[in-house]
Design an enzyme around this catalytic site. Structure first.
Site, PDB file in Angstrom:
ATOM      1  CE  LYS A   1      -3.483   5.004  -1.816  1.00  0.00           C
ATOM      2  NZ  LYS A   1      -4.534   5.609  -2.648  1.00  0.00           N
TER       3      LYS A   1
ATOM      4  CE1 TYR B   1      -3.978   2.148   0.531  1.00  0.00           C
ATOM      5  CE2 TYR B   1      -2.620   3.256   2.160  1.00  0.00           C
ATOM      6  CZ  TYR B   1      -3.763   3.221   1.367  1.00  0.00           C
ATOM      7  OH  TYR B   1      -4.657   4.262   1.411  1.00  0.00           O
TER       8      TYR B   1
HETATM    9  N1  LIG Z   1      -9.722   6.208   4.624  1.00  0.00           N
HETATM   10  C1  LIG Z   1      -8.487   6.608   4.859  1.00  0.00           C
HETATM   11  O1  LIG Z   1      -8.064   6.827   5.991  1.00  0.00           O
HETATM   12  C2  LIG Z   1      -7.545   6.815   3.718  1.00  0.00           C
HETATM   13  C3  LIG Z   1      -6.235   7.274   4.027  1.00  0.00           C
HETATM   14  C4  LIG Z   1      -5.352   7.486   2.993  1.00  0.00           C
HETATM   15  C5  LIG Z   1      -5.741   7.288   1.677  1.00  0.00           C
HETATM   16  N2  LIG Z   1      -7.001   6.846   1.408  1.00  0.00           N
HETATM   17  C6  LIG Z   1      -7.329   6.644  -0.003  1.00  0.00           C
HETATM   18  O2  LIG Z   1      -8.566   7.276  -0.317  1.00  0.00           O
HETATM   19  C7  LIG Z   1      -9.184   6.585  -1.402  1.00  0.00           C
HETATM   20  C8  LIG Z   1     -10.619   6.249  -1.011  1.00  0.00           C
HETATM   21  O3  LIG Z   1     -10.557   5.370   0.104  1.00  0.00           O
HETATM   22  P1  LIG Z   1     -11.760   5.140   1.118  1.00  0.00           P
HETATM   23  O4  LIG Z   1     -11.168   5.186   2.461  1.00  0.00           O
HETATM   24  O5  LIG Z   1     -12.903   5.985   0.764  1.00  0.00           O
HETATM   25  O6  LIG Z   1     -12.033   3.608   0.788  1.00  0.00           O
HETATM   26  P2  LIG Z   1     -13.390   2.819   0.453  1.00  0.00           P
HETATM   27  O7  LIG Z   1     -13.036   1.380   0.462  1.00  0.00           O
HETATM   28  O8  LIG Z   1     -14.465   3.296   1.344  1.00  0.00           O
HETATM   29  O9  LIG Z   1     -13.674   3.308  -1.042  1.00  0.00           O
HETATM   30  C9  LIG Z   1     -12.867   2.889  -2.113  1.00  0.00           C
HETATM   31  C10 LIG Z   1     -13.759   2.623  -3.308  1.00  0.00           C
HETATM   32  O10 LIG Z   1     -12.931   2.132  -4.376  1.00  0.00           O
HETATM   33  C11 LIG Z   1     -13.611   1.032  -4.976  1.00  0.00           C
HETATM   34  N3  LIG Z   1     -12.672   0.124  -5.630  1.00  0.00           N
HETATM   35  C12 LIG Z   1     -11.815  -0.748  -5.043  1.00  0.00           C
HETATM   36  N4  LIG Z   1     -11.178  -1.465  -5.980  1.00  0.00           N
HETATM   37  C13 LIG Z   1     -11.632  -1.028  -7.187  1.00  0.00           C
HETATM   38  C14 LIG Z   1     -11.348  -1.399  -8.527  1.00  0.00           C
HETATM   39  N5  LIG Z   1     -10.487  -2.387  -8.824  1.00  0.00           N
HETATM   40  N6  LIG Z   1     -12.007  -0.753  -9.511  1.00  0.00           N
HETATM   41  C15 LIG Z   1     -12.909   0.216  -9.236  1.00  0.00           C
HETATM   42  N7  LIG Z   1     -13.220   0.597  -7.982  1.00  0.00           N
HETATM   43  C16 LIG Z   1     -12.582  -0.018  -6.962  1.00  0.00           C
HETATM   44  C17 LIG Z   1     -14.340   0.356  -3.828  1.00  0.00           C
HETATM   45  O11 LIG Z   1     -15.392  -0.488  -4.266  1.00  0.00           O
HETATM   46  C18 LIG Z   1     -14.813   1.557  -3.014  1.00  0.00           C
HETATM   47  O12 LIG Z   1     -16.105   1.983  -3.402  1.00  0.00           O
HETATM   48  C19 LIG Z   1      -8.316   5.358  -1.677  1.00  0.00           C
HETATM   49  O13 LIG Z   1      -7.453   5.626  -2.752  1.00  0.00           O
HETATM   50  C20 LIG Z   1      -7.541   5.185  -0.383  1.00  0.00           C
HETATM   51  O14 LIG Z   1      -6.313   4.522  -0.579  1.00  0.00           O
HETATM   52  C21 LIG Z   1      -7.911   6.603   2.397  1.00  0.00           C
END
Ligand SMILES: NC(=O)c1ccc[n+]([C@@H]2O[C@H](COP(=O)([O-])OP(=O)(O)OC[C@H]3O[C@@H](n4cnc5c(N)ncnc54)[C@H](O)[C@@H]3O)[C@@H](O)[C@H]2O)c1
Length: 249
Positions: free
Chosen positions: A158, A154
């Site tokens: 990133k 991961y």
């Molecule tokens: N939540 C956190 O604390 C956090 C921190 C740092 C970065 N992020 C990043 O923010 C972004 C959103 O994350 P989130 O926390 O809302 O996660 P989440 O799991 O709630 O949402 C991610 C979405 O991406 C979709 N997805 C996953 N694989 C996929 C694929 N192969 N094709 C199409 N869609 C796909 C999922 O179905 C989901 O709806 C991500 O890139 C995550 O890495 C989140």
């Protein structure tokens, strides 16, 4: 409104940060096209957006599949009249220490998080070039810097996005497309709930100087602002949204 009649494409917006960003753009007058691998949650989000009066469009897409993403971007341009803004948000956290993680999981994580953003840009940028302008916001993570979170695959995916952001900002800025990234940390979404126990989330909360876990809205406001003309003197930047956890705790 900030995004009146702008067409925004958001990947992975059926749930979490992407979904709240879609609602934010809708509230700012944008037409919202989004894709996700989760068709059921995607349809639910689509109904909610339409009920709120937004001109919205959803297609099921696996972000690792170039053909699917291209067909979605082309259909968006046909249905909504072009593409102004792209949010590369789809992501997955495949948790595991170096010893635990398999090559298969490594490849899966890099494909979704890093190659997925490349594919989304490849599909959407030609439509922006036709108009001579565009805004791209890439969702990275603080784990690119800290190595914390889900683990090596991961963090590496990133960190790759941070380099990708800077490189394509160099390539695309002269052509009118502004590219920036956001690095969130500890935002309460299905992703976080899926990989951390309540005990681990409580421990993380104690490490956040602002005293609370982030909400998707905390990130969505920034996504919307970075994709607007108000932030147009900023490019190739990675903005940390972490309640102060990374540098102050
Ligand atoms: N939540 C956190 O604390 C956090 C921190 C740092 C970065 N992020 C990043 O923010 C972004 C959103 O994350 P989130 O926390 O809302 O996660 P989440 O799991 O709630 O949402 C991610 C979405 O991406 C979709 N997805 C996953 N694989 C996929 C694929 N192969 N094709 C199409 N869609 C796909 C999922 O179905 C989901 O709806 C991500 O890139 C995550 O890495 C989140």
């Amino acid at each position: 409104m900030k995004h009146t009649n702008k067409v925004v494409v958001i990947t992975g917006a059926a749930k979490g940060i992407g979904k709240v960003a879609a609602q934010e753009f809708a509230g700012q007058g944008a037409k919202v096209a989004f894709c996700d691998i989760d068709a059921q949650a995607g349809q639910e989000t689509l109904s909610e957006l339409k009920s709120a009066g937004c001109q919205a469009f959803f297609q099921q897409v696996d972000i690792t599949n170039m053909e699917e993403m291209k067909s979605f971007a082309d259909a968006t341009a046909r249905e909504l009249g072009g593409i102004d803004i792209l949010i590369c948000n789809a992501g997955a956290a495949i948790k595991g220490t170096f010893s635990e993680i398999s090559l298969e999981d490594w490849n899966k994580c890099i494909n979704i998080n890093l190659t997925g953003a490349f594919i989304a840009c490849k599909a959407a940028v030609p439509h922006m070039l036709k108009r001579g302008h565009g805004e791209i916001v890439i969702i990275s993570s603080a784990s690119a810097l800290t190595g914390t979170g889900a683990g090596a695959a991961y963090a590496a995916s990133k960190a790759g996005l941070n380099g990708f952001t800077r490189a394509i900002a160099r390539d695309l800025t002269p052509q009118g497309i502004i590219v920036n990234a956001i690095a969130p940390r500890t935002i309460m979404t299905p992703l976080m709930k899926g990989i951390f126990s309540q005990e681990e989330l409580d421990e993380k909360t104690r490490q956040i100087p602002l005293g609370r876990i982030g909400e998707p809205e905390d990130v969505a406001h920034w996504i919307s602002w970075l994709a607007s003309e108000e932030s147009d003197f900023m490019c190739g930047e990675v903005v940390m949204i972490d309640g102060g956890r990374t540098y102050l705790s």
